[in-house]
Design a protein around this motif. Structure first.
Motif, short mmCIF file in Angstrom:
data_model
loop_
_atom_site.label_atom_id
_atom_site.label_comp_id
_atom_site.label_asym_id
_atom_site.label_seq_id
_atom_site.Cartn_x
_atom_site.Cartn_y
_atom_site.Cartn_z
N HIS A 84 28.00 58.91 -22.35
CA HIS A 84 26.54 58.87 -22.38
C HIS A 84 26.07 57.48 -21.97
N VAL A 85 24.81 57.36 -21.67
CA VAL A 85 24.23 56.06 -21.33
C VAL A 85 23.05 55.79 -22.25
N HIS A 86 22.67 54.54 -22.30
CA HIS A 86 21.48 54.14 -23.07
C HIS A 86 20.51 53.46 -22.12
N THR A 87 19.31 53.98 -22.03
CA THR A 87 18.28 53.38 -21.18
C THR A 87 16.96 53.42 -21.93
N ALA A 88 15.96 52.81 -21.34
CA ALA A 88 14.62 52.85 -21.93
C ALA A 88 14.15 54.30 -22.10
N LEU A 147 23.37 47.67 -23.24
CA LEU A 147 23.77 47.03 -24.51
C LEU A 147 22.58 46.95 -25.47
N PHE A 148 21.45 46.57 -24.94
CA PHE A 148 20.25 46.45 -25.78
C PHE A 148 19.85 47.80 -26.37
N CYS A 191 23.92 53.21 -31.89
CA CYS A 191 24.79 54.26 -31.35
C CYS A 191 25.96 54.55 -32.29
N PRO A 192 26.16 55.82 -32.66
CA PRO A 192 27.22 56.18 -33.60
C PRO A 192 28.61 56.22 -32.98
N ASP A 193 28.70 56.15 -31.65
CA ASP A 193 30.00 56.15 -30.99
C ASP A 193 30.67 54.80 -31.23
N PRO A 194 31.82 54.77 -31.95
CA PRO A 194 32.43 53.48 -32.31
C PRO A 194 32.94 52.69 -31.11
N ASN A 195 33.10 53.35 -29.97
CA ASN A 195 33.60 52.64 -28.78
C ASN A 195 32.48 52.12 -27.90
N CYS A 196 31.32 52.70 -28.03
CA CYS A 196 30.25 52.43 -27.06
C CYS A 196 29.85 50.97 -27.01
N ARG A 255 32.24 44.07 -21.60
CA ARG A 255 31.92 43.97 -20.17
C ARG A 255 30.86 42.91 -19.93
N VAL A 256 29.88 42.82 -20.82
CA VAL A 256 28.86 41.78 -20.67
C VAL A 256 29.50 40.40 -20.81
#
Ligand SMILES: [Zn+2]
Length: 170
Positions: free
Chosen positions: A17-21, A53-54, A61-66, A73-74
């Motif tokens: 999944h991704v996180h965006t505005a 990341l923001f 995010c509940p995904d422990p790897n996300c 990477r940042v």
């Protein structure tokens, strides 16, 4: 982007999944995202990653790897990390009319719920001072230190989203 490239990208990020505005659910206030802060650094940095990341932070995010993988990477990208810290300092400076002691002084910062790393405070102090040595200080940081300051930068703005200026004074 081809299907193959898309698949590779997802493996690298480690999440499906991704996180965006557009996907963020918890947002209470709107700040300019890292990608939209105008800066001479903008062209080189992976700004989509900074936004990811923001918003992953905002959404807890509940995904422990996300979040850890995006943070890795940042932190691997010195220019991107620097842009992220500049972004957080810019927002804090606008909110408080300059950076408060709770951000630039390590002892004061340790009394807050934010509790940033000493590395973040050093950068904030340089950002705060005219004739800043921000570049020189930042250049001494290794990947682990960049990871801490990137983590702090997004946590700070996330705190502002919920608590506004009270975040540092709870
Ligand atoms: Zn996530």
């Amino acid at each position: 982007m081809s299907l193959l490239e898309d698949a590779v990208e997802k493996v690298v990020i480690g999440a499906d999944h991704v996180h965006t505005a557009a996907t963020v659910r918890r947002r209470q206030r709107t700040f300019v995202p890292p990608s939209e802060l105008h800066s001479h650094l903008a062209t080189k940095a992976d700004t989509a990653l900074l936004d990811q990341l923001f918003y992953a932070t905002v959404d807890e995010c509940p995904d422990p790897n996300c979040r850890p993988l995006v943070l890795d990477r940042v932190a691997a990208d010195a220019t991107a990390t620097r842009k992220l810290v500049n972004w957080a300092c810019h927002i804090a400076s606008e909110m408080y009319g300059g950076l408060p002691a709770e951000l630039v002084d390590g002892d004061e910062a340790a009394t807050t719920v934010f509790r940033p790393s000493p590395f973040f405070c050093r950068l904030a102090a340089e950002y705060h001072n005219p004739g800043s040595a921000f570049d020189a200080v930042y250049a001494t940081f290794d990947t682990a230190q960049r990871r801490q300051v990137a983590d702090n930068a997004v946590a700070l703005v996330d705190g502002f989203q919920v608590w506004w200026t009270d975040f540092l004074y709870q």
